[in-house]
Design a protein around this motif. Structure first.
Motif, short mmCIF file in Angstrom:
data_model
loop_
_atom_site.label_atom_id
_atom_site.label_comp_id
_atom_site.label_asym_id
_atom_site.label_seq_id
_atom_site.Cartn_x
_atom_site.Cartn_y
_atom_site.Cartn_z
N MET A 1 17.67 -13.12 7.81
CA MET A 1 17.16 -12.13 8.48
C MET A 1 15.96 -12.10 9.16
O MET A 1 14.94 -12.10 8.26
CB MET A 1 17.50 -10.68 7.97
N GLU A 2 15.52 -12.35 10.36
CA GLU A 2 14.26 -12.41 10.79
C GLU A 2 13.91 -10.83 11.52
O GLU A 2 14.45 -10.54 12.33
CB GLU A 2 14.10 -13.50 12.02
N PHE B 1 13.26 -6.46 15.67
CA PHE B 1 13.90 -7.82 15.41
C PHE B 1 15.14 -7.63 16.79
O PHE B 1 14.88 -6.79 17.69
CB PHE B 1 14.91 -7.65 14.39
N GLU B 2 15.77 -8.91 16.85
CA GLU B 2 16.81 -8.90 17.71
C GLU B 2 18.02 -9.32 17.09
O GLU B 2 17.95 -9.93 15.84
CB GLU B 2 16.31 -10.09 18.39
N LYS B 3 19.05 -8.99 17.63
CA LYS B 3 20.67 -9.32 17.28
C LYS B 3 21.54 -9.21 18.42
O LYS B 3 21.16 -8.85 19.50
CB LYS B 3 20.71 -8.26 16.18
N GLU B 4 22.85 -9.61 18.07
CA GLU B 4 23.87 -9.53 19.00
C GLU B 4 24.17 -8.06 18.80
O GLU B 4 24.34 -7.55 17.93
CB GLU B 4 24.93 -10.30 18.66
N LEU B 5 24.34 -7.38 20.25
CA LEU B 5 24.48 -6.05 20.05
C LEU B 5 26.08 -5.42 19.69
O LEU B 5 26.80 -6.09 20.49
CB LEU B 5 24.08 -5.24 21.10
N THR B 6 26.16 -4.44 19.02
CA THR B 6 27.68 -3.85 18.96
C THR B 6 27.66 -2.83 19.63
O THR B 6 26.80 -2.55 20.29
CB THR B 6 27.98 -3.25 17.48
N ILE C 1 24.02 0.38 9.73
CA ILE C 1 24.85 -0.45 10.43
C ILE C 1 23.99 -1.53 11.23
O ILE C 1 23.84 -2.68 11.62
CB ILE C 1 25.95 0.34 11.38
N LEU C 2 22.71 -0.54 12.03
CA LEU C 2 21.86 -1.24 12.72
C LEU C 2 21.24 -2.42 12.24
O LEU C 2 21.06 -3.61 12.74
CB LEU C 2 20.78 0.02 13.09
N PHE C 3 21.00 -2.11 10.75
CA PHE C 3 20.26 -3.32 10.17
C PHE C 3 21.39 -4.44 9.32
O PHE C 3 21.04 -4.89 8.57
CB PHE C 3 19.40 -2.80 8.97
N GLY C 4 22.60 -4.35 9.81
CA GLY C 4 23.50 -5.49 9.48
C GLY C 4 24.78 -5.08 8.40
O GLY C 4 25.39 -5.77 8.33
#
Lengths: 203, 67
Positions: free
Chosen positions: A1-2, A12-17, A46-49
Motif C-alpha cells: 500500500m502506497e 493515495f490512489e486506488k481503483e475506485l469502487t 472500506i476506503l482504506f482497503g
C-alpha cells in the motif's frame, strides 16, 4: 500500500469502487455549498482497503439552516431521497428530529448516502476533528482514525470490532495512542478492549 | 425448537472463537494490503464490492420470486 500520511492529511490512489465514487461525488456537492462534513463508520475502513461491502456510506454534516438545506437539495441533481420527495419534510420531520435521511443516485437503491446532522456533542467533536483524504486527486473529509477506532469499539458488534481492528492494523505506526486512549476513556470503553486490537495486554 | 437444543454457553464460546479467528484473518489481510501495490489490492476490492452491490441493487429493485 502506497500511502502518504502527513499531519491531518492522507494521500493515495486506488481503483475506485462504486462506494468511493458515490462518496466523492456527494462530497463534491457539499464542498460546492461549503457545508462541513465527514465520512464515518464502515466506509472509512472500506476506503482504506477493507474487503467488505456496505449498502451505504455514512456522513455527518454540520447543522445547517433550513434555507441552506433547501438550496442544497436543489443542487443534488441526479439524486433522490429515499425518505421523502419533499425537502421541507426532510428537514422538519427527519433531520430536525435527529433522524437520518438517505440519498441515492436516480434509478439506484443501493448504495446510498446516510445523511445526518451533527446532533450530539460527540458527533460535533468528530466533525471538528476531521481530517482530509486526497483520493485520486479528489478531497474526501473523514473523521480522524483514532475517533473511528474508538467509536467502532464502543459500538462493539463483531463487524464493528473487525473494522476497528483493520484500521488499527493499517495505521498502527501513525496512530496517536494517547489520543486513542483518551477517546476510549471518554466513551467509557475499558482499556482491555484496546488489547483486542493490539494483542498487548498492557495496552 | 432449534434454540432449545443449543446451550447459551456454547453460543457465546462459539462466537468468541469465531471473532478471534476473524480478527486473525483481518490482521493477515491488513498485512497483505500494506505489502501490496495499490493497483492490485484495490482492483480486487473493486471487483468484490461492485459485483455484490450490483446484485443487491437488482434484488432491491426487482425483488425475489420464490416458486
Amino acid at each position: 500500500m502506497e500511502i502518504e500520511y502527513e499531519g491531518d492529511k492522507i494521500t493515495f490512489e486506488k481503483e475506485l469502487t462504486v462506494l468511493d465514487e458515490l462518496a466523492i461525488d456527494f462530497s463534491q456537492i457539499l464542498q460546492a455549498y461549503e457545508i462541513e462534513h465527514v465520512f464515518v463508520a464502515g466506509y472509512v475502513a472500506i476506503l482504506f482497503g477493507r474487503s467488505r461491502v456496505s449498502e451505504d456510506v455514512d456522513i455527518i454534516v454540520e447543522k445547517i439552516s433550513k434555507e441552506k438545506f433547501l438550496s442544497l437539495w436543489d443542487g443534488l441533481d441526479g439524486y433522490y431521497c429515499h425518505n421523502t420527495s419533499d425537502p421541507s419534510e426532510a428537514y422538519d420531520e427527519y433531520l430536525e428530529k435527529e433522524i437520518a435521511i438517505r440519498f441515492s443516485k436516480e434509478d439506484v437503491v443501493i448504495p446510498n448516502v446516510e445523511f445526518k446532522f451533527a446532533n450530539t456533542e460527540q458527533q460535533q467533536r468528530v466533525l471538528d476533528e476531521g481530517m482530509i483524504v486526497e483520493l485520486n486527486g479528489r478531497i474526501l473529509p473523514i473523521a480522524r482514525i483514532e475517533s473511528q477506532i474508538s467509536y467502532k469499539l464502543c459500538l462493539g458488534s463483531e463487524k464493528d470490532i473487525e473494522d476497528a481492528k483493520y484500521l488499527y492494523d493499517i495505521f498502527e505506526k501513525k496512530l496517536e495512542m494517547d489520543i486513542l486512549r483518551k477517546k476510549l476513556k471518554k466513551l467509557g470503553i475499558p482499556k482491555s478492549r484496546l488489547s483486542v486490537l493490539s494483542g498487548d495486554q498492557s495496552a | 425448537m432449534f434454540y432449545q437444543v443449543i446451550k447459551v454457553h456454547d453460543i457465546d464460546e462459539d462466537r468468541r472463537k469465531n471473532l478471534e479467528e476473524r480478527l486473525r484473518f483481518i490482521e493477515e489481510y491488513a498485512r497483505w494490503v500494506k505489502n501490496t501495490p495499490n493497483e492490485i489490492w484495490s482492483k480486487q476490492q473493486k471487483e468484490i464490492i461492485n459485483s455484490v452491490l450490483k446484485s443487491a441493487d437488482k434484488i432491491e429493485k426487482e425483488g425475489i420470486e420464490i416458486r
